[in-house]
Write a protein that holds these residues in place. Structure first.
Motif, PDB file in Angstrom:
ATOM      1  N   ARG A   1       0.834  -1.209   0.000  1.00  0.00           N
ATOM      2  CA  ARG A   1       0.000   0.000   0.000  1.00  0.00           C
ATOM      3  C   ARG A   1       0.868   1.258   0.000  1.00  0.00           C
ATOM      4  N   ALA A   2       1.936   1.241   0.796  1.00  0.00           N
ATOM      5  CA  ALA A   2       2.828   2.405   0.854  1.00  0.00           C
ATOM      6  C   ALA A   2       3.490   2.653  -0.491  1.00  0.00           C
TER       7      ALA A   2
ATOM      8  N   VAL B   1       1.765   6.498  -7.059  1.00  0.00           N
ATOM      9  CA  VAL B   1       0.680   7.328  -7.597  1.00  0.00           C
ATOM     10  C   VAL B   1       0.974   8.803  -7.370  1.00  0.00           C
ATOM     11  N   LEU B   2       1.551   9.133  -6.211  1.00  0.00           N
ATOM     12  CA  LEU B   2       1.837  10.526  -5.878  1.00  0.00           C
ATOM     13  C   LEU B   2       3.147  11.040  -6.477  1.00  0.00           C
TER      14      LEU B   2
ATOM     15  N   VAL C   1       7.125  15.471  -7.995  1.00  0.00           N
ATOM     16  CA  VAL C   1       8.002  16.151  -8.952  1.00  0.00           C
ATOM     17  C   VAL C   1       7.500  17.562  -9.247  1.00  0.00           C
ATOM     18  N   VAL C   2       6.183  17.683  -9.489  1.00  0.00           N
ATOM     19  CA  VAL C   2       5.599  18.998  -9.804  1.00  0.00           C
ATOM     20  C   VAL C   2       5.803  19.973  -8.647  1.00  0.00           C
TER      21      VAL C   2
ATOM     22  N   PRO D   1       7.926  17.755   0.390  1.00  0.00           N
ATOM     23  CA  PRO D   1       7.995  17.133   1.724  1.00  0.00           C
ATOM     24  C   PRO D   1       6.678  17.207   2.485  1.00  0.00           C
ATOM     25  N   LEU D   2       5.913  18.288   2.306  1.00  0.00           N
ATOM     26  CA  LEU D   2       4.626  18.385   2.996  1.00  0.00           C
ATOM     27  C   LEU D   2       3.677  17.293   2.537  1.00  0.00           C
ATOM     28  N   LEU D   3       3.587  17.076   1.216  1.00  0.00           N
ATOM     29  CA  LEU D   3       2.722  16.032   0.687  1.00  0.00           C
ATOM     30  C   LEU D   3       3.215  14.655   1.127  1.00  0.00           C
ATOM     31  N   PHE D   4       4.531  14.470   1.095  1.00  0.00           N
ATOM     32  CA  PHE D   4       5.101  13.184   1.502  1.00  0.00           C
ATOM     33  C   PHE D   4       4.762  12.864   2.956  1.00  0.00           C
TER      34      PHE D   4
END
Length: 226
Positions: free
Chosen positions: A126-127, A133-134, A139-140, A149-152
């Motif tokens: 799952r990870a 997918v992200l 990259v964007v 890093p915030l999204l991660f």
């Protein structure tokens, strides 16, 4: 959270947890390096033997694949480490409960190594899937300086919080009680997961982060029930 963190730091000196840490670390590193070596030889076989592009192209492709694995290693290592900790997770939780929550230990249901392995593999898959997918968004968002890093941390904090919380809750709750607990602790578990995701990004600290996370999840679970 703060209470759980400092209690867990103290628990790292427990011989039972040190033993689990050594076992999980050795297995994690073996798997991580094994995947790296496998990727190297698989790439050379594909380019050199199957496509017949020559030795130079095979070496360049293998090096590129190895570098890509290193760059993606922060996701790969996290997935492998948490899967391995699930394998030994029961032992970590038992050690913490024996030391701090003996009454809860007496009524707990062992998760077992087979079930822990199955859940760990599912967690790792799952990870990897979520982060693949992200990946385009990672990259964007690089141009923002902080968006990646915030999204991660947001995504992996959610995943880790769920995994670590379930590691403990599965020993004590099931059915409606487990579903109620999940709803009531979703944000607390996200906080925990985000903290451990951050620690997994720090060299050397990332080696102990999964074990620390399992111990913290145990303290947070029982802290809410006392």
């Amino acid at each position: 959270m703060i209470r759980a963190f400092f209690l867990s730091l103290g628990d790292l000196a427990d011989p039972a947890i040190l033993k689990v840490f050594a076992q999980s670390l050795a297995l994690t590193l073996v798997l991580f390096l094994g995947l790296g070596a496998g990727g190297w030889f698989a790439t050379r076989w594909l380019v050199l033997d199957l496509l017949n592009w020559g030795e130079t192209a095979a070496n360049l492709a293998a090096i590129s694949g190895f570098v890509a694995m290193i760059l993606f290693g922060w996701v790969l290592f996290r997935a492998i480490a948490v899967a391995v900790v699930w394998l030994f997770g029961d032992a970590i939780v038992i050690a913490v409960e024996r030391r701090h929550y003996p009454a809860a230990l007496a009524s707990a249901r062992p998760v077992g190594m087979a079930r822990g392995l199955a859940i760990g593999v599912r967690s790792a898959a799952r990870a990897l899937l979520v982060n693949i997918v992200l990946a385009p968004l990672y990259v964007v968002l690089l141009v923002t300086g902080i968006g990646t890093p915030l999204l991660f941390f947001a995504a992996n904090g959610w995943l880790l919080g769920a995994d670590l919380g379930e590691m403990v809750a599965a020993r004590h709750l099931d059915g409606p009680d487990l579903r109620t607990w999940r709803r009531a602790t979703r944000w607390t578990r996200w906080d925990l997961g985000t903290m451990i995701a951050a620690l997994l990004s720090v060299p050397f600290v990332n080696l102990v982060a999964p074990v620390l996370g399992a111990a913290m999840a145990t303290h947070m679970f029982h802290g809410r029930r006392t």
